[in-house]
Design an enzyme around this catalytic site. Structure first.
Site, PDB file in Angstrom:
ATOM      1  CG  HIS A  60      -1.706  -1.181   1.482  1.00  0.00           C
ATOM      2  ND1 HIS A  60      -3.025  -1.239   1.116  1.00  0.00           N
ATOM      3  CD2 HIS A  60      -1.435  -2.385   2.052  1.00  0.00           C
ATOM      4  CE1 HIS A  60      -3.536  -2.423   1.447  1.00  0.00           C
ATOM      5  NE2 HIS A  60      -2.585  -3.136   2.013  1.00  0.00           N
ATOM      6  CG  PHE A  61       3.771   2.068  -2.423  1.00  0.00           C
ATOM      7  CD1 PHE A  61       4.189   1.481  -1.236  1.00  0.00           C
ATOM      8  CD2 PHE A  61       4.428   1.709  -3.595  1.00  0.00           C
ATOM      9  CE1 PHE A  61       5.242   0.560  -1.208  1.00  0.00           C
ATOM     10  CE2 PHE A  61       5.490   0.793  -3.581  1.00  0.00           C
ATOM     11  CZ  PHE A  61       5.892   0.215  -2.390  1.00  0.00           C
ATOM     12  NE  ARG A  62      -0.869   3.723   3.771  1.00  0.00           N
ATOM     13  CZ  ARG A  62      -1.647   2.719   4.152  1.00  0.00           C
ATOM     14  NH1 ARG A  62      -2.720   2.374   3.452  1.00  0.00           N
ATOM     15  NH2 ARG A  62      -1.382   2.045   5.238  1.00  0.00           N
ATOM     16  CG  ASN A  92      -6.187   0.250   0.788  1.00  0.00           C
ATOM     17  OD1 ASN A  92      -5.254   0.058   0.017  1.00  0.00           O
ATOM     18  ND2 ASN A  92      -6.059   0.074   2.081  1.00  0.00           N
ATOM     19  CG  HIS A 177      -8.582  -7.886   3.950  1.00  0.00           C
ATOM     20  ND1 HIS A 177      -7.544  -7.128   4.422  1.00  0.00           N
ATOM     21  CD2 HIS A 177      -9.306  -8.241   5.041  1.00  0.00           C
ATOM     22  CE1 HIS A 177      -7.634  -7.028   5.750  1.00  0.00           C
ATOM     23  NE2 HIS A 177      -8.712  -7.691   6.149  1.00  0.00           N
ATOM     24  CG  ASP A 302      -0.832  -6.027   4.320  1.00  0.00           C
ATOM     25  OD1 ASP A 302      -1.143  -5.055   3.614  1.00  0.00           O
ATOM     26  OD2 ASP A 302      -1.542  -6.431   5.258  1.00  0.00           O
ATOM     27  CG  HIS A 306      -0.979   3.590   9.229  1.00  0.00           C
ATOM     28  ND1 HIS A 306      -2.011   4.147   8.514  1.00  0.00           N
ATOM     29  CD2 HIS A 306      -1.167   2.240   9.158  1.00  0.00           C
ATOM     30  CE1 HIS A 306      -2.793   3.188   8.040  1.00  0.00           C
ATOM     31  NE2 HIS A 306      -2.294   2.020   8.396  1.00  0.00           N
TER      32      HIS A 306
HETATM   33  O1  DOR Z   1      -3.415  -3.713   8.454  1.00  0.00           O
HETATM   34  C1  DOR Z   1      -3.788  -3.413   7.341  1.00  0.00           C
HETATM   35  N1  DOR Z   1      -3.488  -2.224   6.788  1.00  0.00           N
HETATM   36  N2  DOR Z   1      -4.537  -4.278   6.651  1.00  0.00           N
HETATM   37  C2  DOR Z   1      -5.144  -3.927   5.514  1.00  0.00           C
HETATM   38  O2  DOR Z   1      -5.865  -4.710   4.972  1.00  0.00           O
HETATM   39  C3  DOR Z   1      -4.989  -2.574   4.964  1.00  0.00           C
HETATM   40  C4  DOR Z   1      -3.742  -1.975   5.421  1.00  0.00           C
HETATM   41  C5  DOR Z   1      -3.646  -0.502   5.139  1.00  0.00           C
HETATM   42  O3  DOR Z   1      -3.900  -0.105   4.009  1.00  0.00           O
HETATM   43  O4  DOR Z   1      -3.319   0.256   6.057  1.00  0.00           O
END
Ligand code: DOR
Length: 438
Positions: A60-62, A92, A177, A302, A306
């Site tokens: 996930h690179f935001r 996402n 997921h 994964d 954050h």
């Molecule tokens: O812990 C998680 N963080 N699980 C996920 O499915 C999404 C991910 C995130 O995008 O932060």
């Protein structure tokens, strides 16, 4: 004459580990074996193992939307520093990657800014279900991703009817997921206001994961659609999935293979909070047994960064997820050195299998004609993983201070050395990964 010749390494090929030189010309592997021809550049790999470029199939690179946590430039830099040459990035983001325009936007943003090769998942939803056969085939798309339980972001498919519509539309394997949203909602009160992250695997319990995986398997069989179950965390699901390999492929993460509860929560607090959760030792042991029995096909990190400030919020307001793209290779090499899996099995799970399962064109194997993406590792190097080594914008890793044996010492992208001895060189030259028409 080769552009670059990697001499005297131990090459991890589909036929096993062999002493071989690897010649690259025009960005492609042109010869493997005992090579005597001249090369513009010769790199001595004595004592090193040469792997096909490692592909991390879940990050996930935001970008767009939350670039204070990570962006396509910093996330791919972390990948390169950790010996990863290709990433599949999750939908996402904000906005969600659920349309052709949103996918194109990510491809435009990555061009000239990505340090490693990349492809993007499109999120499957009730709104775009009928359009998925088109979306899943767009260039730069690695497939469709579905969230059955809410996690970070707003992507969610909670009911069976919508999930079935998504599975009934398209042919490529769908990555899922699997956590049951209705059970998550029922149990949310157990943790609300608690401030106690140790409750995380109690809220998102075994039944939450198992129930979703059972529902998913039923619908996959009904629609005949192959699925890929992401980050499997329970002994119970592994047993079930072992009996459903005809339709399901399986991912495990280095975090779930390395950390365990309650230790991880006591040491790391909310830094260890992720979905699905890190669980007790019996589950970690079962993941290893399953891995040794051939159940999981892929290892994905994964990578879900954050900031520390966000993570410092009282649980359960603290967000779930931890970085991992840069630590995947060192952690797993350390497990190889500890005798938990072979180097060949690791390469199957991060090179050969990603290629086979997702239909990647020209990557994932040390074979002539394939792209010159290499991950060169020193299996004997003793190193310490530190926050300071990390390139992720989030600035921390749950593995800070961990001593490991085995380290990525060179990352070669399209025939060019882009990382050597922890130094990055050149400019961002990642390209969109291409897929076969299967
Ligand atoms: O812990 C998680 N963080 N699980 C996920 O499915 C999404 C991910 C995130 O995008 O932060």
């Amino acid at each position: 004459m080769y552009d670059i010749l990697f001499k005297n390494g131990m090459a991890v090929t589909p036929a096993g580990i062999v002493q071989a030189d690897i010649g690259i010309t025009g960005g492609k592997i042109t010869a493997i074996g005992k090579l005597e021809e001249n090369a513009a550049e010769e790199i001595d790999c004595t004592g090193l193992h040469i792997l096909p470029g490692v592909i991390d199939t879940q990050v996930h690179f935001r970008e767009p939307g939350n670039t204070h946590k990570e962006d396509l430039n910093t996330g791919t830099l972390a990948a390169l520093a950790g010996g990863v040459t290709g990433v599949f990035e999750m939908p996402n983001t904000n906005p969600l990657t659920t349309t052709a325009d949103a996918l194109q936007d990510k491809l435009d943003r990555a061009a000239g800014r990505a340090w490693c090769n990349y492809a993007f998942f499109v999120g499957g939803t009730g709104e775009n279900a009928e359009n998925l056969p088109v979306l899943e085939r767009l260039p730069g798309c690695c497939g469709i991703k579905v969230f059955m339980g809410s996690s970070t972001g707003n992507l969610l498919t909670e009911d069976d009817e919508t999930l079935e519509r998504i599975l009934a539309n398209g042919t490529r394997r769908v990555a899922v997921h699997a956590e049951d949203e209705s059970r998550l909602k029922e149990r949310a009160a157990l943790v609300a206001g608690s401030g106690d992250v140790k409750l995380h695997p109690h809220w998102r319990d075994v039944e939450t994961a198992l129930k979703a995986t059972q529902r998913l398997l039923k619908l996959a069989h009904k629609t005949g659609r192959p699925i890929h179950v992401l980050h499997v965390t329970t002994a119970e699901e592994m047993e079930l999935l072992a009996a459903n390999k005809d339709i399901a492929t399986v991912e495990v993460t280095p975090q779930h293979l390395t950390l365990f509860a309650p230790d991880c929560y006591e040491r790391l607090g909310t830094l260890a909070q992720m979905n699905p959760p890190i669980r007790e030792e019996r589950h970690r042991a079962a993941l290893w047994t399953a891995l040794q029995n051939g159940v999981p096909d892929l290892i994905g990190s994964d990578h879900a960064p954050h900031t520390r400030e966000e993570k410092a919020r009282p649980y359960p307001e603290s967000p779930s997820g931890m970085p991992g793209v840069q630590t995947l290779v060192p952690l797993m090499l350390n497990h190889v050195n500890a005798g938990r899996l072979t180097l060949e099995r690791f390469v199957d799970m991060v090179c050969h299998n990603p290629q086979r399962i997702y239909g990647i064109k020209g990557k994932g194997r040390l074979e002539t004609g394939y792209d010159g993406d290499l991950t060169i590792v020193d299996m004997k190097a003793e190193r310490v993983i530190t926050n300071a080594w990390g390139k992720s914008k989030c600035g921390w890793t749950p593995f800070d201070g961990m001593e490991v044996t085995g380290w990525p010492v060179m990352t070669v992208l399209n025939g060019v050395i882009a990382m050597r001895d922890d130094e990055i060189s050149g400019v961002p030259s990642g390209k969109a990964i291409a897929f076969t028409e299967k």
